[in-house]
Design an enzyme around this catalytic site. Structure first.
Site, PDB file in Angstrom:
ATOM      1  N   ASN A  47     -25.585   0.400  -1.016  1.00  0.00           N
ATOM      2  CA  ASN A  47     -24.982  -0.592  -1.905  1.00  0.00           C
ATOM      3  C   ASN A  47     -25.526  -1.976  -1.573  1.00  0.00           C
ATOM      4  OD1 ASN A  47     -23.439  -0.126   0.467  1.00  0.00           O
ATOM      5  ND2 ASN A  47     -21.581  -0.944  -0.451  1.00  0.00           N
ATOM      6  N   GLU A  49     -24.686  -5.854  -2.404  1.00  0.00           N
ATOM      7  CA  GLU A  49     -23.687  -6.765  -2.978  1.00  0.00           C
ATOM      8  C   GLU A  49     -24.305  -8.111  -3.321  1.00  0.00           C
ATOM      9  OE1 GLU A  49     -20.368  -6.603  -0.213  1.00  0.00           O
ATOM     10  OE2 GLU A  49     -19.829  -4.610  -0.984  1.00  0.00           O
ATOM     11  N   CYS A  58     -24.090  -0.033  -6.656  1.00  0.00           N
ATOM     12  CA  CYS A  58     -23.660   1.051  -5.757  1.00  0.00           C
ATOM     13  C   CYS A  58     -24.856   1.814  -5.187  1.00  0.00           C
ATOM     14  CB  CYS A  58     -22.786   2.040  -6.508  1.00  0.00           C
ATOM     15  SG  CYS A  58     -21.195   1.398  -7.014  1.00  0.00           S
ATOM     16  N   GLU A  60     -25.292   5.063  -4.861  1.00  0.00           N
ATOM     17  CA  GLU A  60     -25.695   6.239  -5.636  1.00  0.00           C
ATOM     18  C   GLU A  60     -26.666   5.841  -6.741  1.00  0.00           C
ATOM     19  OE1 GLU A  60     -22.677   5.197  -4.841  1.00  0.00           O
ATOM     20  OE2 GLU A  60     -21.180   6.774  -4.919  1.00  0.00           O
ATOM     21  N   CYS A  89     -17.637   6.060  -7.538  1.00  0.00           N
ATOM     22  CA  CYS A  89     -16.881   5.343  -8.567  1.00  0.00           C
ATOM     23  C   CYS A  89     -17.190   5.931  -9.943  1.00  0.00           C
ATOM     24  CB  CYS A  89     -17.232   3.852  -8.536  1.00  0.00           C
ATOM     25  SG  CYS A  89     -18.809   3.447  -9.312  1.00  0.00           S
ATOM     26  N   CYS A  92     -20.769   5.384 -11.326  1.00  0.00           N
ATOM     27  CA  CYS A  92     -21.787   6.250 -10.715  1.00  0.00           C
ATOM     28  C   CYS A  92     -21.654   7.680 -11.235  1.00  0.00           C
ATOM     29  CB  CYS A  92     -21.675   6.217  -9.195  1.00  0.00           C
ATOM     30  SG  CYS A  92     -22.294   4.662  -8.509  1.00  0.00           S
TER      31      CYS A  92
HETATM   32  N1  THU Z   1     -19.609   1.406  -3.759  1.00  0.00           N
HETATM   33  C1  THU Z   1     -20.696   2.251  -3.777  1.00  0.00           C
HETATM   34  O1  THU Z   1     -21.766   1.914  -3.276  1.00  0.00           O
HETATM   35  N2  THU Z   1     -20.533   3.450  -4.391  1.00  0.00           N
HETATM   36  C2  THU Z   1     -19.382   3.879  -4.961  1.00  0.00           C
HETATM   37  O2  THU Z   1     -19.382   4.912  -5.610  1.00  0.00           O
HETATM   38  C3  THU Z   1     -18.154   3.122  -4.765  1.00  0.00           C
HETATM   39  C4  THU Z   1     -18.322   1.717  -4.334  1.00  0.00           C
HETATM   40  C5  THU Z   1     -19.764   0.091  -3.110  1.00  0.00           C
HETATM   41  C6  THU Z   1     -19.715  -1.073  -4.049  1.00  0.00           C
HETATM   42  C7  THU Z   1     -19.287  -2.179  -3.125  1.00  0.00           C
HETATM   43  O3  THU Z   1     -20.439  -2.704  -2.486  1.00  0.00           O
HETATM   44  C8  THU Z   1     -18.443  -1.497  -2.078  1.00  0.00           C
HETATM   45  O4  THU Z   1     -18.736  -0.116  -2.177  1.00  0.00           O
HETATM   46  C9  THU Z   1     -16.950  -1.719  -2.260  1.00  0.00           C
HETATM   47  O5  THU Z   1     -16.550  -1.414  -3.545  1.00  0.00           O
END
Ligand code: THU
Length: 139
Positions: A47, A49, A58, A60, A89, A92
């Site tokens: 991920n 940010e 994300c 994935e 999520c 994804c």
């Molecule tokens: N996140 C992912 O990388 N994948 C997911 O399926 C759920 C959330 C990340 C996004 C963000 O950087 C952190 O997790 C918190 O939401």
């Protein structure tokens, strides 16, 4: 598709190693993914940010987009590793569904323990898939 324990663990370990490279100054929630294509190629993702929070991507989707950008779109399995074995999520799940509902999804925790083995079909019931666009009058 049948995966051996060794194959599963290798994909989890790969995602867990990638996870260390997650760019997460805001959530501090490290996510790593490892995607294996039918041709046997491997793509990792983390991920990423952003100070403008909604621009976060994300892990994935990073792995999937890397594969697509390299011309690979037949996926067998994706592993996702988080501290607590969290599940992908909704966004994804939708992106995974675009490329096949039978992709196996391995969810593991930060110690590398497989906490759940599932499929995209199971994670996203009644998915909106590309074939839905190809109905009569919308070709
Ligand atoms: N996140 C992912 O990388 N994948 C997911 O399926 C759920 C959330 C990340 C996004 C963000 O950087 C952190 O997790 C918190 O939401």
């Amino acid at each position: 598709m049948t995966l051996t324990m060794e194959e599963k663990q290798a994909l989890i370990d790969l995602a867990n190693m990638a996870r260390q490279r997650a760019y997460v100054p805001y959530s501090n929630y490290h996510v790593g993914a490892a995607l294996r294509t039918r041709s046997g190629r491997l793509y990792t993702g983390v991920n990423v940010e952003n100070a403008a929070y909604p621009q976060t991507m994300c892990a994935e989707r990073v792995a999937i987009f890397k594969a697509i950008s390299e011309g690979e779109k037949d996926f067998e399995v994706i592993s996702v590793v988080t501290d607590n074995g969290g599940s992908p999520c909704g966004g994804c799940r939708q992106v995974m569904a675009e490329f096949g509902l039978d992709t196996v999804v391995l969810l593991a925790d930060g110690s590398g323990r497989l906490v759940r083995e599932t499929t995209v079909r199971e994670l996203l019931p009644d998915a909106f898939t590309p074939d839905r666009l190809h109905t009569q009058g919308n070709k």
